[in-house]
Enzyme design. Structure first.
Site, PDB file in Angstrom:
ATOM      1  N   ARG A 162      32.836  43.865  38.857  1.00  0.00           N
ATOM      2  CA  ARG A 162      33.346  42.868  37.895  1.00  0.00           C
ATOM      3  C   ARG A 162      32.365  41.704  37.751  1.00  0.00           C
ATOM      4  O   ARG A 162      32.762  40.544  37.654  1.00  0.00           O
ATOM      5  CB  ARG A 162      34.712  42.322  38.339  1.00  0.00           C
ATOM      6  CG  ARG A 162      35.821  43.335  38.372  1.00  0.00           C
ATOM      7  CD  ARG A 162      36.172  43.828  36.976  1.00  0.00           C
ATOM      8  NE  ARG A 162      37.377  44.627  36.951  1.00  0.00           N
ATOM      9  CZ  ARG A 162      37.417  45.945  37.162  1.00  0.00           C
ATOM     10  NH1 ARG A 162      36.306  46.607  37.402  1.00  0.00           N
ATOM     11  NH2 ARG A 162      38.559  46.598  37.100  1.00  0.00           N
ATOM     12  N   SER A 238      44.233  43.046  35.034  1.00  0.00           N
ATOM     13  CA  SER A 238      44.279  42.472  36.392  1.00  0.00           C
ATOM     14  C   SER A 238      43.974  40.984  36.310  1.00  0.00           C
ATOM     15  O   SER A 238      42.951  40.596  35.744  1.00  0.00           O
ATOM     16  CB  SER A 238      43.219  43.111  37.286  1.00  0.00           C
ATOM     17  OG  SER A 238      43.404  44.493  37.374  1.00  0.00           O
ATOM     18  N   GLU A 333      40.226  37.049  37.618  1.00  0.00           N
ATOM     19  CA  GLU A 333      39.307  38.002  36.999  1.00  0.00           C
ATOM     20  C   GLU A 333      38.987  37.635  35.554  1.00  0.00           C
ATOM     21  O   GLU A 333      37.827  37.660  35.168  1.00  0.00           O
ATOM     22  CB  GLU A 333      39.911  39.408  37.118  1.00  0.00           C
ATOM     23  CG  GLU A 333      38.912  40.509  36.962  1.00  0.00           C
ATOM     24  CD  GLU A 333      39.203  41.370  35.760  1.00  0.00           C
ATOM     25  OE1 GLU A 333      39.438  40.808  34.669  1.00  0.00           O
ATOM     26  OE2 GLU A 333      39.188  42.594  35.910  1.00  0.00           O
TER      27      GLU A 333
HETATM   28  P1  FAD Z   1      37.141  39.249  25.418  1.00  0.00           P
HETATM   29  O1  FAD Z   1      38.388  39.019  26.157  1.00  0.00           O
HETATM   30  O2  FAD Z   1      37.101  38.908  23.979  1.00  0.00           O
HETATM   31  O3  FAD Z   1      35.967  38.497  26.191  1.00  0.00           O
HETATM   32  C1  FAD Z   1      35.798  38.611  27.574  1.00  0.00           C
HETATM   33  C2  FAD Z   1      34.631  37.721  28.012  1.00  0.00           C
HETATM   34  O4  FAD Z   1      33.423  38.188  27.399  1.00  0.00           O
HETATM   35  C3  FAD Z   1      34.772  36.277  27.529  1.00  0.00           C
HETATM   36  O5  FAD Z   1      34.107  35.430  28.430  1.00  0.00           O
HETATM   37  C4  FAD Z   1      34.040  36.275  26.188  1.00  0.00           C
HETATM   38  O6  FAD Z   1      33.592  35.005  25.823  1.00  0.00           O
HETATM   39  C5  FAD Z   1      32.886  37.218  26.502  1.00  0.00           C
HETATM   40  N1  FAD Z   1      32.401  37.968  25.341  1.00  0.00           N
HETATM   41  C6  FAD Z   1      33.123  38.764  24.514  1.00  0.00           C
HETATM   42  N2  FAD Z   1      32.301  39.353  23.611  1.00  0.00           N
HETATM   43  C7  FAD Z   1      31.055  38.893  23.865  1.00  0.00           C
HETATM   44  C8  FAD Z   1      29.776  39.120  23.275  1.00  0.00           C
HETATM   45  N3  FAD Z   1      29.601  39.958  22.254  1.00  0.00           N
HETATM   46  N4  FAD Z   1      28.696  38.480  23.806  1.00  0.00           N
HETATM   47  C9  FAD Z   1      28.835  37.642  24.864  1.00  0.00           C
HETATM   48  N5  FAD Z   1      30.017  37.379  25.452  1.00  0.00           N
HETATM   49  C10 FAD Z   1      31.107  38.015  24.967  1.00  0.00           C
HETATM   50  N6  FAD Z   1      38.746  45.627  32.659  1.00  0.00           N
HETATM   51  C11 FAD Z   1      38.135  46.514  33.468  1.00  0.00           C
HETATM   52  O7  FAD Z   1      36.966  46.320  33.856  1.00  0.00           O
HETATM   53  N7  FAD Z   1      38.780  47.643  33.904  1.00  0.00           N
HETATM   54  C12 FAD Z   1      40.041  47.933  33.533  1.00  0.00           C
HETATM   55  O8  FAD Z   1      40.572  48.957  33.937  1.00  0.00           O
HETATM   56  C13 FAD Z   1      40.698  47.038  32.664  1.00  0.00           C
HETATM   57  N8  FAD Z   1      41.976  47.263  32.280  1.00  0.00           N
HETATM   58  C14 FAD Z   1      42.616  46.376  31.458  1.00  0.00           C
HETATM   59  C15 FAD Z   1      43.934  46.661  31.080  1.00  0.00           C
HETATM   60  C16 FAD Z   1      44.606  45.791  30.246  1.00  0.00           C
HETATM   61  C17 FAD Z   1      46.027  46.116  29.846  1.00  0.00           C
HETATM   62  C18 FAD Z   1      43.972  44.621  29.769  1.00  0.00           C
HETATM   63  C19 FAD Z   1      44.687  43.685  28.851  1.00  0.00           C
HETATM   64  C20 FAD Z   1      42.665  44.323  30.164  1.00  0.00           C
HETATM   65  C21 FAD Z   1      41.967  45.210  31.020  1.00  0.00           C
HETATM   66  N9  FAD Z   1      40.656  44.966  31.438  1.00  0.00           N
HETATM   67  C22 FAD Z   1      40.006  45.864  32.242  1.00  0.00           C
HETATM   68  C23 FAD Z   1      39.962  43.724  31.034  1.00  0.00           C
HETATM   69  C24 FAD Z   1      39.293  43.833  29.643  1.00  0.00           C
HETATM   70  O9  FAD Z   1      39.784  44.917  28.910  1.00  0.00           O
HETATM   71  C25 FAD Z   1      37.776  43.984  29.764  1.00  0.00           C
HETATM   72  O10 FAD Z   1      37.230  42.882  30.450  1.00  0.00           O
HETATM   73  C26 FAD Z   1      37.097  44.090  28.389  1.00  0.00           C
HETATM   74  O11 FAD Z   1      35.725  44.339  28.532  1.00  0.00           O
HETATM   75  C27 FAD Z   1      37.278  42.820  27.561  1.00  0.00           C
HETATM   76  O12 FAD Z   1      36.859  43.100  26.244  1.00  0.00           O
HETATM   77  P2  FAD Z   1      37.224  42.117  25.057  1.00  0.00           P
HETATM   78  O13 FAD Z   1      36.429  42.547  23.862  1.00  0.00           O
HETATM   79  O14 FAD Z   1      38.682  42.042  24.881  1.00  0.00           O
HETATM   80  O15 FAD Z   1      36.646  40.763  25.629  1.00  0.00           O
HETATM   81  N1  EPU Z   2      49.567  48.623  44.457  1.00  0.00           N
HETATM   82  C1  EPU Z   2      50.801  48.325  44.981  1.00  0.00           C
HETATM   83  N2  EPU Z   2      51.627  47.526  44.248  1.00  0.00           N
HETATM   84  C2  EPU Z   2      51.292  47.022  43.053  1.00  0.00           C
HETATM   85  C3  EPU Z   2      50.007  47.314  42.526  1.00  0.00           C
HETATM   86  C4  EPU Z   2      49.157  48.133  43.256  1.00  0.00           C
HETATM   87  O1  EPU Z   2      51.131  48.753  46.075  1.00  0.00           O
HETATM   88  O2  EPU Z   2      52.103  46.308  42.459  1.00  0.00           O
HETATM   89  C5  EPU Z   2      48.696  49.532  45.215  1.00  0.00           C
HETATM   90  C6  EPU Z   2      48.662  50.899  44.498  1.00  0.00           C
HETATM   91  O3  EPU Z   2      49.727  51.704  44.893  1.00  0.00           O
HETATM   92  C7  EPU Z   2      47.320  51.444  44.930  1.00  0.00           C
HETATM   93  C8  EPU Z   2      46.456  50.191  45.083  1.00  0.00           C
HETATM   94  O4  EPU Z   2      47.350  49.077  45.186  1.00  0.00           O
HETATM   95  O5  EPU Z   2      47.439  52.057  46.198  1.00  0.00           O
HETATM   96  C9  EPU Z   2      45.489  49.999  43.920  1.00  0.00           C
HETATM   97  O6  EPU Z   2      46.220  49.941  42.694  1.00  0.00           O
HETATM   98  P1  EPU Z   2      45.617  50.518  41.317  1.00  0.00           P
HETATM   99  O7  EPU Z   2      45.107  51.921  41.507  1.00  0.00           O
HETATM  100  O8  EPU Z   2      46.623  50.301  40.249  1.00  0.00           O
HETATM  101  O9  EPU Z   2      44.333  49.651  41.043  1.00  0.00           O
HETATM  102  P2  EPU Z   2      44.009  48.106  41.256  1.00  0.00           P
HETATM  103  O10 EPU Z   2      43.107  47.978  42.428  1.00  0.00           O
HETATM  104  O11 EPU Z   2      45.248  47.298  41.252  1.00  0.00           O
HETATM  105  C10 EPU Z   2      41.832  48.164  39.854  1.00  0.00           C
HETATM  106  C11 EPU Z   2      41.218  47.413  38.724  1.00  0.00           C
HETATM  107  C12 EPU Z   2      41.827  47.865  37.413  1.00  0.00           C
HETATM  108  C13 EPU Z   2      41.530  49.343  37.240  1.00  0.00           C
HETATM  109  C14 EPU Z   2      42.133  50.114  38.415  1.00  0.00           C
HETATM  110  C15 EPU Z   2      41.755  51.568  38.405  1.00  0.00           C
HETATM  111  C16 EPU Z   2      40.465  45.291  39.583  1.00  0.00           C
HETATM  112  C17 EPU Z   2      40.684  43.831  39.652  1.00  0.00           C
HETATM  113  N3  EPU Z   2      41.379  45.988  38.911  1.00  0.00           N
HETATM  114  O12 EPU Z   2      43.204  47.810  39.907  1.00  0.00           O
HETATM  115  O13 EPU Z   2      41.224  47.144  36.349  1.00  0.00           O
HETATM  116  O14 EPU Z   2      42.049  49.832  36.034  1.00  0.00           O
HETATM  117  O15 EPU Z   2      41.638  49.563  39.664  1.00  0.00           O
HETATM  118  O16 EPU Z   2      40.431  51.701  38.804  1.00  0.00           O
HETATM  119  O17 EPU Z   2      39.484  45.793  40.123  1.00  0.00           O
HETATM  120  C18 EPU Z   2      41.384  45.145  35.044  1.00  0.00           C
HETATM  121  O18 EPU Z   2      40.283  44.828  35.493  1.00  0.00           O
HETATM  122  O19 EPU Z   2      42.000  44.441  34.211  1.00  0.00           O
HETATM  123  C19 EPU Z   2      42.008  46.388  35.488  1.00  0.00           C
HETATM  124  C20 EPU Z   2      43.213  46.788  35.079  1.00  0.00           C
END
Ligand code: FAD
Ligand code: EPU
Length: 338
Positions: A162, A238, A333
């Site tokens: 991240r 997250s 995050e």
């Molecule tokens: P924004 O929210 O618009 O921007 C994020 C940051 O990047 C801000 O600081 C913004 O200023 C900057 N930025 C945006 N575009 C540019 C650009 N072109 N140039 C320079 N800076 C820029 N993230 C994960 O890594 N793994 C996950 O599994 C994951 N799951 C998610 C699930 C949900 C339900 C949600 C809501 C979010 C999740 N995220 C996850 C976080 C998010 O999706 C990612 O960080 C994604 O890359 C953000 O994209 P965005 O276009 O929405 O960025």
């Molecule tokens: N868990 C619990 N209770 C909860 C949530 C999680 O017990 O309420 C336990 C799960 O059972 C599992 C462990 O925690 O054993 C990890 O949970 P999960 O697999 O859902 O992943 P996470 O570590 O919570 C991270 C990323 C996610 C990404 C998933 C899958 C970060 C901060 N978050 O979540 O990214 O999708 O792994 O790789 O690293 C995001 O960045 O926004 C995001 C959703």
């Protein structure tokens, strides 16, 4: 092209109402450069916007919010794989599914991550054991101070968990305009993540018959089963990073809490923050329209469309409780603005 006093609620998935002093939606490099010139003349700070799925607006933004919306997606077949050129405004998940449809693997574990290409390198998006950096070749960014285009290699980006140079040394200095990825012809599935193993076992899926499409669909099912769809329940994914701790703290916690979920991370341990928050009793908590998702405690939700300070207050309360109960420090995050 530049609008004044614009509501940013439609531009962030937390649906926080906050206003930008100026706003511009740029769809070409020339428009982006002009917007930066405008901001430079007025000495305004810049808020780059993609899909708004990783930001928390804690108040009105006193500068220029720029939606980076250039389009373009090209797939160039190579002898040993395929190279993808993607403009910043393209949707990430659509890019993943296009590559899977073409039969190429490498991005399938990153299916359904919201947002646009331009933001993907900022925090080196990752899920289910794969990160952007694994297929990343280079990106082009516009320097905010000069409007010049600069190329960054994977090494230049200094990707981590991240993390990238765009959160550290190059923070607030560039707008990412396009990204180049390379997917190999010979595919190696990455399916060691426990939730994926469990999903395949539950569905009787033989591990020697996997394809990128099968893995992408498994990831989509798992995500849909626990992560809230931002269109229905406002959230930013997250809310905290999974904390990385040294061996002694890990051992002490594992002894006092044998159920602790943790993964080896070099010589350290990465703890599942969601597990800690869940154990502390916060999962499903809601007060005054902000709360903690009932199926994933790492995700804060904003069903009441409350202001950023209410979300931040809840996050502080949770972090302080986790510090008290486990001696572990949680770091947010998403990025907070202003
Ligand atoms: P924004 O929210 O618009 O921007 C994020 C940051 O990047 C801000 O600081 C913004 O200023 C900057 N930025 C945006 N575009 C540019 C650009 N072109 N140039 C320079 N800076 C820029 N993230 C994960 O890594 N793994 C996950 O599994 C994951 N799951 C998610 C699930 C949900 C339900 C949600 C809501 C979010 C999740 N995220 C996850 C976080 C998010 O999706 C990612 O960080 C994604 O890359 C953000 O994209 P965005 O276009 O929405 O960025
Ligand atoms: N868990 C619990 N209770 C909860 C949530 C999680 O017990 O309420 C336990 C799960 O059972 C599992 C462990 O925690 O054993 C990890 O949970 P999960 O697999 O859902 O992943 P996470 O570590 O919570 C991270 C990323 C996610 C990404 C998933 C899958 C970060 C901060 N978050 O979540 O990214 O999708 O792994 O790789 O690293 C995001 O960045 O926004 C995001 C959703």
């Amino acid at each position: 092209m530049i609008q004044s006093d614009v509501d940013l609620q439609p531009f962030n998935t937390m649906t926080i109402a906050a206003r930008a002093r100026y706003f511009c939606a740029a769809t070409t490099l020339d428009e982006l450069r002009e917007a930066l010139e405008f901001a430079r003349t007025k000495q305004l700070p810049i808020l780059p916007l993609g899909g708004g799925s990783n930001i928390v607006l804690t108040g009105d933004f006193p500068g220029l919010a720029v939606h980076v919306g250039m389009h373009g997606l090209e797939f160039d077949p190579l002898d040993d794989g395929i190279r993808i050129h993607a403009a910043a405004g393209e949707n990430w998940h659509q890019l993943v599914m296009r590559s899977v449809e073409l039969g190429y693997g490498g991005l399938e574990n990153l299916a359904l991550i919201p947002g646009n290409i331009g933001a993907a390198p900022i925090q080196n998006i990752g899920a289910y054991g794969v990160e952007l950096k694994d297929t990343f070749e280079q990106l082009t960014a516009m320097e905010i101070a000069s409007g010049d285009l600069v190329t960054f290699s994977a090494e230049d980006c200094q990707f981590g968990y991240r993390d990238s140079i765009f959160k550290r040394g190059a923070k607030d200095r560039y707008l990412i305009c396009d990204v180049v990825l390379k997917l190999p012809r010979i595919w190696q599935p990455h399916v060691s993540y426990p939730a994926l193993q469990q999903h395949f076992a539950d569905h009787g899926q033989p591990l020697d018959e996997l394809t990128p499409a099968v893995v992408a669909n498994a990831v989509i099912d798992i995500r849909n089963s626990k992560l809230p769809n931002p269109v229905e329940i406002p959230n930013a994914g997250s809310f905290f990073k999974n904390p990385v701790v040294d061996e002694p703290l890990y051992t002490a916690l594992k002894t006092s809490h044998p159920g602790l979920v943790a993964f080896e991370f070099g010589t350290q341990w990465k703890l599942a923050a969601g597990w800690l928050i869940d154990q502390a009793g916060w999962r499903g908590y809601v007060k005054n329209g902000v709360g903690v998702h009932d199926r994933q405690a790492l995700v804060l939700v904003n069903p009441g469309h409350r202001c950023g300070s209410e979300v931040v207050n809840l996050a502080r309360e949770i972090a302080s409780d986790i510090q008290k109960k486990f001696g572990v420090t949680l770091e947010p995050e998403p990025r907070f603005y202003p």
